[in-house]
Design a protein around this motif. Sequence first.
Motif, short mmCIF file in Angstrom:
data_model
loop_
_atom_site.label_atom_id
_atom_site.label_comp_id
_atom_site.label_asym_id
_atom_site.label_seq_id
_atom_site.Cartn_x
_atom_site.Cartn_y
_atom_site.Cartn_z
N LEU A 86 -4.30 3.84 -7.24
CA LEU A 86 -5.44 3.85 -6.32
C LEU A 86 -6.40 2.70 -6.63
N THR A 89 0.84 -1.20 0.00
CA THR A 89 0.00 0.00 0.00
C THR A 89 0.87 1.26 0.00
N ALA A 140 1.02 4.10 -2.83
CA ALA A 140 0.87 5.52 -2.51
C ALA A 140 2.02 6.33 -3.09
N THR A 171 -4.72 4.57 0.73
CA THR A 171 -3.72 4.88 -0.30
C THR A 171 -4.00 6.25 -0.91
N SER A 225 -4.76 -0.59 -5.57
CA SER A 225 -4.82 -0.76 -4.12
C SER A 225 -6.21 -1.19 -3.68
N GLY A 248 -1.41 9.19 -0.15
CA GLY A 248 -0.74 9.63 -1.36
C GLY A 248 -0.99 11.10 -1.67
#
Length: 194
Positions: free
Chosen positions: A53, A22, A26, A68, A56, A72
């Motif tokens: 994204l 993860t 990110a 994430t 994830s 991010g």
Amino acid sequence: MKRNTKNMGQKQREYIVTLVTTALLAAMFIVLDKFLIIPIGNSIRLSFGLVPLILSGVFFGPVFGGLTGAAGDIIGCIISGMMPINPIIVAGNVIIGVISGFFDPKWVCGGKYYRYFILSMASSLPSAAVIKTIGLYLYYRTPPITVVWRIISVFLLAVLSAPILKILTTRKEFLKFMPKRRENKIQGAGTTKV
């Protein structure tokens, strides 16, 4: 007794792999969404930030998909100097990860191209065309006509992101990071072995 200890060790290992993957997604989002962009005017940017994204969300579920997006975007804004952080834009990125987390990995992974297009559109249309546009309007007074251009850009990015998602989700090397609970859902879903 040893069996329970072994299972706990496996669960902890899986959790650590999930957290590390993860974090890597990110970081990938930060690079793709904050630095590798094509600006079109003041309020439209083309980037492939939605790809990590979506990955994830599909791989780890809606919670990690949302985390994430939040991590991010917040860290990416700090690193790139896009301050102050717009919480509505952050919420839009969280929504991309959350929505994609509700898609069944067996339906997505190894499927036809149109499934990846549907996944991209369903994840990014409510976020980019609605939530992020509202955030841009409230914080920066971006004209409402921007919605039309943002919808066009979302459609274009969904078309371009679908083959990238298909390539990544059908590779054995990439799928090994998927937790067992999600991996079991895609057994026999047509993943290619390299």
